[in-house]
Design an enzyme around this catalytic site. Structure first.
Site, PDB file in Angstrom:
ATOM      1  N   SER A 196       0.669  -1.534  -0.031  1.00 30.27           N
ATOM      2  CA  SER A 196       0.244  -0.022  -0.113  1.00 30.27           C
ATOM      3  C   SER A 196       0.918   1.240   0.359  1.00 30.27           C
ATOM      4  O   SER A 196       2.357   1.403  -1.183  1.00 30.27           O
ATOM      5  CB  SER A 196      -1.269   0.147   1.150  1.00 30.27           C
ATOM      6  OG  SER A 196      -1.433   1.010   0.693  1.00 30.27           O
ATOM      7  N   ASP A 331     -10.817  -3.613  -4.758  1.00 29.30           N
ATOM      8  CA  ASP A 331     -10.291  -2.365  -3.412  1.00 29.30           C
ATOM      9  C   ASP A 331     -11.216  -0.999  -3.494  1.00 29.30           C
ATOM     10  O   ASP A 331     -10.959  -0.770  -4.850  1.00 29.30           O
ATOM     11  CB  ASP A 331      -8.860  -2.873  -4.280  1.00 29.30           C
ATOM     12  CG  ASP A 331      -7.896  -2.395  -3.349  1.00 29.30           C
ATOM     13  OD1 ASP A 331      -8.325  -1.043  -1.991  1.00 29.30           O
ATOM     14  OD2 ASP A 331      -6.708  -2.321  -2.496  1.00 29.30           O
ATOM     15  N   HIS A 362      -7.583  -4.968  -0.589  1.00 25.47           N
ATOM     16  CA  HIS A 362      -7.408  -4.031  -0.260  1.00 25.47           C
ATOM     17  C   HIS A 362      -6.304  -4.655   0.642  1.00 25.47           C
ATOM     18  O   HIS A 362      -5.780  -4.701   1.634  1.00 25.47           O
ATOM     19  CB  HIS A 362      -7.058  -3.006   0.581  1.00 25.47           C
ATOM     20  CG  HIS A 362      -5.990  -1.725   0.617  1.00 25.47           C
ATOM     21  ND1 HIS A 362      -5.346  -0.995  -0.559  1.00 25.47           N
ATOM     22  CD2 HIS A 362      -5.297  -1.325   1.979  1.00 25.47           C
ATOM     23  CE1 HIS A 362      -4.466   0.050  -0.323  1.00 25.47           C
ATOM     24  NE2 HIS A 362      -4.613  -0.523   1.012  1.00 25.47           N
TER      25      HIS A 362
END
Length: 398
Positions: A196, A331, A362
């Site tokens: 991320s 996501d 995610h």
């Protein structure tokens, strides 16, 4: 608390839908984007069946990106390992104390090489987060040494030694971790892994100074948003996205509050100017926090300049080493609208692969089982297969 209850309600509704609605779609393979004439990528895919075979998410709830994300971010990993690494620290020029943890491989890699994964976690995360510990455990069992950056201000038992915390676009702490790892393990081959926000950082780090790439045989970007401005717009695009936005902002505010005495001290005021503390702690979105706090701390008055400086998309064209970019269509944090950045890059390079799964949320990517998923996620399998392929293709080279 209100946002958490709303997210929990969303989770329960998604579970109900997954159980009640009969889904006709079966497991499907990921979408793959790359330069079709690339023999390098062809070699990678031949060694990575995980990218060719269908990904089978956990049956009752795995096809919901919201549930995948909720399980990952709130419930996390219910049986994560208790690893023991060695902590290293360095006091930087501005007085900040940066730390990272090193975990040695528990067996020799099948290539017999000395291999180190240099890991940058997601926002407000560290080596203590369950998903990082689980990933680390899987990697060391496969023969990799793993070094994990602890983002500034995240460790609960460490006080800040400078009025600065981690930043979405700052590569400073990652850079010094790499430098220290090079000194400690001069004969090791490095593989960069980012989750991320950490994926944005490792991609930017590799691209902002081309010499940085000399120390790595590949980079792996997992669920990054590529462009901060576009990412922020996505977080404001719907009621559901705004819930995630508020949840992320609340997490960051909590961290800032924990270090309030240092971050808003007289020393901080001398360095960065007077801060509007009330406005910072009343911010309810990532955009507000960027404008009221992060922007000034990074040395920018204009948020647009800050976003351009901090986004990995600005530095993509400088990348020359093999790269894996991976995202999921469902996501709820990173919208598919930003996937075009990675797709365009992958389709114009000979050594880049962009993988997009239908499901996974995610950083979730739980798979197998009806209700309880497999211990190892699809994402972890994908990283290890790709890393193994790169090591094999890179054998004999440094």
């Amino acid at each position: 608390m209100t946002e958490l209850l709303l997210l929990l309600l969303l989770f329960l509704c998604a579970v109900l839908l997954c159980v009640v609605v009969i889904r006709g779609e079966g497991p499907v393979p990921p979408h793959l984007y790359y330069r079709k004439a690339s023999p390098f990528v062809a070699g990678v895919l031949a060694a990575c069946p995980v990218f060719i075979k269908p990904y089978t998410p956990t049956r009752l709830w795995g096809r919901s990106g919201h549930i995948q994300t909720f399980v990952y971010s709130k419930l996390e990993r219910w049986h994560h390992p208790n690893l023991h690494g060695r902590r290293h620290e360095r006091v930087l020029s501005d007085g900040a104390t940066s730390t990272f943890d090193v975990y040695e491989a528990t067996r020799q890699h099948r290539s017999a090489g000395d291999l180190s994964m240099i890991v940058c976690p997601g926002i407000a995360n560290s080596s203590e987060n369950p998903y990082i510990r689980t990933f680390t455990d899987v990697a060391v069992r496969d023969g990799y040494r793993v070094a994990v950056l602890n983002h500034l201000g995240v460790l609960t038992n460490r006080k800040l030694t400078s009025p600065r915390v981690f930043d979405y676009g700052s590569t400073t702490e990652f850079h010094y971790m790499v430098e220290d790892m090079r000194k400690m393990y001069p004969n090791s081959s490095f593989l960069a892994v980012g989750f991320s926000m950490g994926a944005n950082i490792i991609t930017k780090y590799l691209g902002e100074h081309p010499d940085n790439q000399k120390h790595f045989i590949c980079g792996m970007s997992l669920c990054q948003g590529y462009d901060i401005a576009s990412f922020n717009r996505c977080l404001e695009s719907s009621v559901v996205m705004r819930l995630y936005n508020r949840a992320i902002a609340r997490s960051v505010r909590s961290l800032l509050r924990r270090h309030r005495d240092v971050l808003f001290s007289s020393e901080a005021e001398r360095r960065y100017g007077e801060a509007d503390v009330d406005k910072i702690f009343s911010s309810t979105s990532v955009i507000d926090l960027a404008k009221t706090f992060s922007c000034r701390r990074a040395g920018f008055d204009d948020p647009d300049d800050y976003y351009a400086w901090g986004s990995s998309a600005t530095y993509l064209n400088n990348l020359t080493i093999p790269m894996l970019f991976l995202n999921a269509l469902d996501d709820p944090v990173v919208s598919p609208s930003v996937h075009g950045i990675a797709r365009k890059f992958a389709e114009t390079r000979d050594n880049c692969l962009f993988v997009v799964t239908h499901h996974g949320g995610h950083l979730g990517f739980y798979e197998g089982g009806i209700l309880v998923p497999s211990h190892v996620t699809w994402l972890e399998r994908a990283v290890l297969e790709y890393a193994g392929a790169i090591v094999a293709l890179n054998s004999g080279e440094r």
